[in-house]
Structures are given as C-alpha cells and as structure tokens.
Write a protein that holds these residues in place. Structure first.
Motif, PDB file in Angstrom:
ATOM      1  N   THR A  34       5.552 -54.474  12.865  1.00 54.26           N
ATOM      2  CA  THR A  34       6.629 -53.968  13.700  1.00 54.26           C
ATOM      3  C   THR A  34       7.743 -54.414  13.636  1.00 54.26           C
ATOM      4  O   THR A  34       8.805 -53.522  13.480  1.00 54.26           O
ATOM      5  CB  THR A  34       5.901 -53.397  15.282  1.00 54.26           C
ATOM      6  OG1 THR A  34       4.716 -52.884  14.908  1.00 54.26           O
ATOM      7  CG2 THR A  34       7.077 -52.539  15.938  1.00 54.26           C
ATOM      8  N   ARG A  66       9.449 -53.701  10.183  1.00 55.72           N
ATOM      9  CA  ARG A  66      10.195 -52.512  10.086  1.00 55.72           C
ATOM     10  C   ARG A  66      11.341 -52.178  10.645  1.00 55.72           C
ATOM     11  O   ARG A  66      11.980 -51.460  10.212  1.00 55.72           O
ATOM     12  CB  ARG A  66       8.862 -51.260  10.458  1.00 55.72           C
ATOM     13  CG  ARG A  66       7.803 -51.485   9.442  1.00 55.72           C
ATOM     14  CD  ARG A  66       6.947 -50.348   9.915  1.00 55.72           C
ATOM     15  NE  ARG A  66       5.766 -50.221   8.961  1.00 55.72           N
ATOM     16  CZ  ARG A  66       4.572 -49.624   9.149  1.00 55.72           C
ATOM     17  NH1 ARG A  66       4.285 -48.834  10.460  1.00 55.72           N
ATOM     18  NH2 ARG A  66       3.597 -49.584   8.135  1.00 55.72           N
ATOM     19  N   HIS A  78      14.153 -53.861   8.997  1.00 54.67           N
ATOM     20  CA  HIS A  78      14.493 -52.803   7.744  1.00 54.67           C
ATOM     21  C   HIS A  78      15.139 -51.568   8.039  1.00 54.67           C
ATOM     22  O   HIS A  78      16.363 -51.403   7.420  1.00 54.67           O
ATOM     23  CB  HIS A  78      13.278 -52.226   6.942  1.00 54.67           C
ATOM     24  CG  HIS A  78      12.887 -53.353   6.162  1.00 54.67           C
ATOM     25  ND1 HIS A  78      13.304 -53.755   4.901  1.00 54.67           N
ATOM     26  CD2 HIS A  78      11.563 -54.283   5.977  1.00 54.67           C
ATOM     27  CE1 HIS A  78      12.833 -54.642   4.359  1.00 54.67           C
ATOM     28  NE2 HIS A  78      11.643 -54.931   4.547  1.00 54.67           N
ATOM     29  N   ALA A  98       6.230 -51.281   4.656  1.00 55.15           N
ATOM     30  CA  ALA A  98       7.186 -51.778   5.533  1.00 55.15           C
ATOM     31  C   ALA A  98       8.397 -52.052   4.626  1.00 55.15           C
ATOM     32  O   ALA A  98       9.439 -51.832   4.410  1.00 55.15           O
ATOM     33  CB  ALA A  98       6.781 -53.113   6.139  1.00 55.15           C
TER      34      ALA A  98
END
Length: 63
Positions: A17, A20, A23, A63
């Motif tokens: 999580t 992500r 990113h 991801a």
C-alpha cells in the motif's frame, strides 16, 4: 507460528500500500525503499516456509 504468519501478511500488505502511494506521489526514493521492504518480507516468508501464494506477486507487479 500463526501469529507470525498473520503479522507477516499484514506487513506485506501495508508495504505494498505504501509502495503504491509513493508511486502515485512520484516519490521514487520512497518507492524504492518500499519495494526493498516488500522483497525482504517475501524472503523472510520463504526462509520460514510460509507460502504467500500468487496473490502478493500480482499485487507487487501492479504496484
């Protein structure tokens, strides 16, 4: 061992999580750090005979 396995799954989920999120924000340094943490946790699971299944591999690739 059950508590260890559950904790490991939760840590991997949290790391993915965070990866992500990094990113999405464009924070490449944090994303690299989080990717390393995921890899370390997956390796820890393998060393302890914990089968994570294909689910985490799918999450990590996306991801």
């Amino acid at each position: 061992m059950r508590e260890f396995t559950l904790t490991l799954h939760l840590r991997i989920h949290d790391s993915i999580t965070a990866l992500r999120r990094a990113h999405a924000r464009g924070d490449d340094d944090l994303a690299t750090c989080q990717a390393g943490e995921v890899e370390d946790l997956v390796e820890l699971a393998a060393r302890n005979g914990i089968d994570l299944g294909a689910g985490y591999a799918d999450l990590y690739v996306r991801a």
